[in-house]
Design a protein around this motif. Sequence first.
Motif, PDB file in Angstrom:
ATOM      1  N   GLY A  64       0.841  -1.193   0.000  1.00 17.17           N
ATOM      2  CA  GLY A  64       0.000   0.000   0.000  1.00 17.17           C
ATOM      3  C   GLY A  64       0.874   1.240   0.000  1.00 17.17           C
ATOM      4  O   GLY A  64       2.079   1.161  -0.252  1.00 17.17           O
ATOM      5  N   LYS A 114       2.541   0.932   3.722  1.00 22.13           N
ATOM      6  CA  LYS A 114       2.895  -0.371   4.309  1.00 22.13           C
ATOM      7  C   LYS A 114       3.063  -1.468   3.281  1.00 22.13           C
ATOM      8  O   LYS A 114       2.501  -1.410   2.191  1.00 22.13           O
ATOM      9  N   ILE A 149       3.962  -6.921   8.898  1.00 18.18           N
ATOM     10  CA  ILE A 149       3.660  -5.629   8.271  1.00 18.18           C
ATOM     11  C   ILE A 149       4.865  -4.707   8.413  1.00 18.18           C
ATOM     12  O   ILE A 149       5.379  -4.510   9.513  1.00 18.18           O
ATOM     13  N   SER A 197       2.116   3.656  17.156  1.00 16.06           N
ATOM     14  CA  SER A 197       1.019   2.693  17.065  1.00 16.06           C
ATOM     15  C   SER A 197       1.117   1.621  18.143  1.00 16.06           C
ATOM     16  O   SER A 197       0.110   1.237  18.736  1.00 16.06           O
ATOM     17  N   ILE A 210      -9.443  -6.860   5.698  1.00 13.58           N
ATOM     18  CA  ILE A 210      -9.752  -5.457   6.000  1.00 13.58           C
ATOM     19  C   ILE A 210     -11.151  -5.095   5.484  1.00 13.58           C
ATOM     20  O   ILE A 210     -11.493  -5.380   4.334  1.00 13.58           O
ATOM     21  N   GLU A 236     -13.132   3.449   5.937  1.00 18.99           N
ATOM     22  CA  GLU A 236     -12.309   4.247   6.814  1.00 18.99           C
ATOM     23  C   GLU A 236     -13.265   4.818   7.854  1.00 18.99           C
ATOM     24  O   GLU A 236     -14.243   5.484   7.521  1.00 18.99           O
ATOM     25  N   LYS A 264     -13.108   2.952   1.297  1.00 17.45           N
ATOM     26  CA  LYS A 264     -11.660   2.915   1.088  1.00 17.45           C
ATOM     27  C   LYS A 264     -11.351   2.629  -0.380  1.00 17.45           C
ATOM     28  O   LYS A 264     -11.368   1.487  -0.815  1.00 17.45           O
ATOM     29  N   GLU A 324      -9.011   1.655  10.767  1.00 15.76           N
ATOM     30  CA  GLU A 324      -9.536   0.593   9.904  1.00 15.76           C
ATOM     31  C   GLU A 324      -9.679  -0.669  10.736  1.00 15.76           C
ATOM     32  O   GLU A 324      -8.893  -0.913  11.648  1.00 15.76           O
ATOM     33  N   ALA A 327      -7.336  -2.834  13.158  1.00 17.46           N
ATOM     34  CA  ALA A 327      -6.168  -3.223  12.353  1.00 17.46           C
ATOM     35  C   ALA A 327      -5.390  -1.966  11.949  1.00 17.46           C
ATOM     36  O   ALA A 327      -5.556  -0.910  12.557  1.00 17.46           O
ATOM     37  N   ASP A 328      -4.537  -2.092  10.956  1.00 15.43           N
ATOM     38  CA  ASP A 328      -3.779  -0.961  10.423  1.00 15.43           C
ATOM     39  C   ASP A 328      -2.963  -0.278  11.517  1.00 15.43           C
ATOM     40  O   ASP A 328      -2.235  -0.958  12.241  1.00 15.43           O
ATOM     41  N   GLU A 329      -3.061   1.030  11.657  1.00 18.02           N
ATOM     42  CA  GLU A 329      -2.221   1.767  12.601  1.00 18.02           C
ATOM     43  C   GLU A 329      -2.984   2.955  13.158  1.00 18.02           C
ATOM     44  O   GLU A 329      -4.013   3.352  12.613  1.00 18.02           O
ATOM     45  N   CYS A 381      -2.715   9.477  10.487  1.00 18.79           N
ATOM     46  CA  CYS A 381      -4.165   9.282  10.368  1.00 18.79           C
ATOM     47  C   CYS A 381      -4.931   9.939  11.510  1.00 18.79           C
ATOM     48  O   CYS A 381      -6.093   9.588  11.757  1.00 18.79           O
TER      49      CYS A 381
END
Length: 233
Positions: free
Chosen positions: A7, A10, A23, A51, A83, A87, A120, A176, A188-190, A195
């Motif tokens: 992405g 990441k 990740i 995070s 996922i 968002e 998203k 997310e 999940a994610d960060e 963000c």
Amino acid sequence: VKLFYEGKAKRVYGTENLNEVEIEFKNSLTAFNALKKGEFDQKGAVNLSISEILFAQLEKAKIKTHFVRKISENRIRALQVQIIPLEVVVRNRIAGSLAKKMGLEEGGELPFPVVEFYYKSDELQDPFLNDDQIYALKLADQNEVSNLKKQVLEINKVLKPLFQNIGIALVDFKVEFGKTPAGEIILADEISPDCARLWDLKSGEKMDKDRFRRDLGQVKEMYEEVLRRLKTV
Ligand code: UDP
């Protein structure tokens, strides 16, 4: 290890354990759906550390996350999840797109935390969706949407006072969620200055990605300052 997905910020790799992924947090920085690109040295490591601290605090408050453990300065082990392509944004104050679309000044406190959903999709520039649109387009059902709202408001309840204690206003943030193979929806994610909008309570200075978006300078310094303060909690 096999690269599953790359992405903007990441890379996700497969591991020997089918239930886990690795990740990698990249140093790249993008804004305006990747029209504006940048990077800084150690950005991945700084965001990973931020995070990690925030996820540990959330886990303490019984909010489940995908985080398993840190592998190296820019890599984590995480639970493999699907996922959910939404968002999920929470706003405590008026800023960013809400200020813009309503022609309002940034900074006003909202009477309660406002939850918003965006689809998203870089191609479509993450369009806003209301609850009915989410159900009708089968992106999530009513139980899932209420689950997401409940979790994100819990997350806000933990993070807002946590940042307040280190002299930072949590203006808004995006998270997310992912679904585990067992069907559980977990964070999940960060969560990082990429963000979230983080404003210094004393000076009002921005300590987040708006420094990059708006060319305010001292991007790295401010991300590092957020981490330095979080290390004291
Ligand atoms: N946000 C994000 N990714 C996105 C869009 C927004 O992480 O693709 C974050 C953003 O950093 C802010 C919050 O979500 O903390 C609310 O963003 P807003 O809707 O104001 O959009 P913006 O104008 O920042 O794109």
